[in-house]
Design an enzyme around this catalytic site. Structure first.
Site, mmCIF file in Angstrom:
data_model
loop_
_atom_site.group_PDB
_atom_site.id
_atom_site.type_symbol
_atom_site.label_atom_id
_atom_site.label_comp_id
_atom_site.label_asym_id
_atom_site.label_seq_id
_atom_site.Cartn_x
_atom_site.Cartn_y
_atom_site.Cartn_z
ATOM 1 N N THR A 1 -3.047 6.679 9.835
ATOM 2 C CA THR A 1 -3.955 7.221 8.626
ATOM 3 C C THR A 1 -4.415 5.779 8.102
ATOM 4 O O THR A 1 -4.840 5.738 6.839
ATOM 5 C CB THR A 1 -3.599 8.202 7.783
ATOM 6 O OG1 THR A 1 -2.476 7.764 7.350
ATOM 7 C CG2 THR A 1 -3.274 9.506 8.562
ATOM 8 N N HIS B 1 7.513 6.787 5.572
ATOM 9 C CA HIS B 1 6.786 6.402 4.255
ATOM 10 C C HIS B 1 6.123 7.651 3.624
ATOM 11 O O HIS B 1 6.054 8.729 4.268
ATOM 12 C CB HIS B 1 5.879 5.474 4.572
ATOM 13 C CG HIS B 1 4.811 5.867 5.479
ATOM 14 N ND1 HIS B 1 4.837 5.504 6.866
ATOM 15 C CD2 HIS B 1 3.437 6.271 5.223
ATOM 16 C CE1 HIS B 1 3.799 6.204 7.367
ATOM 17 N NE2 HIS B 1 2.837 6.545 6.465
ATOM 18 N N HIS C 1 0.861 -1.235 0.035
ATOM 19 C CA HIS C 1 0.136 -0.003 0.070
ATOM 20 C C HIS C 1 0.820 1.383 -0.184
ATOM 21 O O HIS C 1 0.211 2.403 -0.299
ATOM 22 C CB HIS C 1 -0.896 0.060 1.063
ATOM 23 C CG HIS C 1 -0.191 -0.101 2.564
ATOM 24 N ND1 HIS C 1 0.307 0.717 3.336
ATOM 25 C CD2 HIS C 1 -0.137 -1.406 3.300
ATOM 26 C CE1 HIS C 1 0.895 0.372 4.182
ATOM 27 N NE2 HIS C 1 0.569 -0.796 4.440
ATOM 28 N N HIS D 1 5.893 10.972 6.013
ATOM 29 C CA HIS D 1 5.241 10.580 7.411
ATOM 30 C C HIS D 1 6.797 10.207 8.054
ATOM 31 O O HIS D 1 7.111 8.847 7.647
ATOM 32 C CB HIS D 1 4.201 9.876 7.585
ATOM 33 C CG HIS D 1 2.733 10.372 7.215
ATOM 34 N ND1 HIS D 1 1.852 9.539 7.038
ATOM 35 C CD2 HIS D 1 2.497 11.612 6.878
ATOM 36 C CE1 HIS D 1 0.621 10.455 6.860
ATOM 37 N NE2 HIS D 1 1.212 11.586 6.753
ATOM 38 N N HIS E 1 2.737 9.012 1.013
ATOM 39 C CA HIS E 1 1.446 9.046 0.538
ATOM 40 C C HIS E 1 1.379 9.912 -0.644
ATOM 41 O O HIS E 1 1.870 11.032 -0.802
ATOM 42 C CB HIS E 1 0.388 9.671 1.661
ATOM 43 C CG HIS E 1 0.372 8.510 2.780
ATOM 44 N ND1 HIS E 1 -0.627 7.568 2.975
ATOM 45 C CD2 HIS E 1 1.103 8.910 3.867
ATOM 46 C CE1 HIS E 1 -0.396 6.937 4.026
ATOM 47 N NE2 HIS E 1 0.526 7.749 4.702
ATOM 48 N N GLU F 1 -2.280 13.665 2.472
ATOM 49 C CA GLU F 1 -3.546 13.396 3.358
ATOM 50 C C GLU F 1 -3.973 14.581 4.040
ATOM 51 O O GLU F 1 -5.179 14.902 4.025
ATOM 52 C CB GLU F 1 -3.115 12.522 4.241
ATOM 53 C CG GLU F 1 -2.771 10.965 3.643
ATOM 54 C CD GLU F 1 -3.053 9.679 4.324
ATOM 55 O OE1 GLU F 1 -3.420 8.730 3.945
ATOM 56 O OE2 GLU F 1 -2.169 9.734 5.519
#
Length: 264
Positions: free
Chosen positions: A201, A97, A67, A122, A99, A109
């Protein structure tokens, strides 16, 4: 791998709108991410400067999680530690990581006054007053996550070291050794921030996070972003092959929480 871990993702059949079925806390009162409304943030004179004490010696490997991808750090030592800001303890860096979205302009996010960025980094730290990461995530002050926005611009030279390594972890569960990388190189010059109490999240969405959202973004090029999206959410030999086109959870309700800031 547990059956529960297979039940969530970012597709129509298992996306964020379905997570509550397996993780009821998804409808909790301290969920993340949120929209940070500048007019509603409270200046707090008691908030201290952030202290990032990172070392390249703690970087261990980079892995495709299906993911997203994570750069993992050795947190058995005190060589990469975050302190200060809203924190009363020292927190060890365990992983970082990113997003991203299907389009370059909507990959973060969190948002600022409804403005989203191309991507969001993050940096995940766990509270040293607990014994392990696994123990800390079940405590309200267990994690401190530093969020850094990325905007489309020129290529980020230090980030290039990460995007170059992605070619070795194209499929889910693939990993490669990744060492001698100091994550401090991804920090912006200005470290002013907003902070609030929230959650992971991604599932299990535990409400264990002190969020520290830095105001100043760093750059990422369109080419570097495309390498994020080139990763697969599927394993070697698994069909049909699926790219990780997006991995953003929608913004959650503030539910009366206070957003504090060291910004006047």
């Amino acid at each position: 791998m547990s059956q529960r871990s297979l039940t969530w993702g970012y597709n129509k059949d298992n996306g964020p709108h379905t997570w509550y079925k397996h993780f009821p806390i998804a409808r909790g009162k301290q969920q993340s991410p949120i929209d940070i409304q500048i007019w509603n943030a409270k200046f707090d004179s008691s908030l201290k400067p952030l202290n990032f004490n990172y070392s390249a010696s703690t970087t261990r490997r980079i892995v495709n999680k299906g993911h997203s991808f994570e750069v993992e750090f050795d947190s058995s030592t005190d060589k990469s530690v975050l302190s200060g800001g809203p924190l009363t303890e020292k927190y060890k860096l365990t992983q970082l990581h990113f997003h991203w979205g299907r389009r370059d302009e909507e990959g973060s996010e969190h948002s600022i006054d409804d403005l989203k960025y191309a991507s969001e980094l993050h940096m995940v730290h766990w509270n040293t007053k607990y014994s392990t990461v696994s123990e800390s995530i079940h405590q309200p002050d267990g994690l401190a996550v530093v969020a850094i926005f990325l905007k489309v611009g020129g290529a980020h030279q230090e980030l290039e070291k990460i995007t170059h390594a992605l070619g070795s972890i194209r499929k889910k569960n693939m990993s490669t050794v990744f060492t001698n990388f100091n994550p401090a190189c991804l920090l912006p010059d200005n470290k002013d921030y907003w902070t609030y109490s929230g959650s992971l999240t991604v599932p299990p969405l535990l409400e264990c996070v002190t969020w520290i959202v830095l105001k100043e973004p760093i750059n990422i090029s369109k080419e570097q972003l495309s390498k994020f999206r080139s990763l697969y959410s599927t394993m070697e030999g698994e069909h049909p092959k699926k790219h990780i086109e997006t991995n953003c959870r929608p913004r959650q309700s503030l539910q009366g929480r206070v957003i504090r800031s060291n910004l006047i």
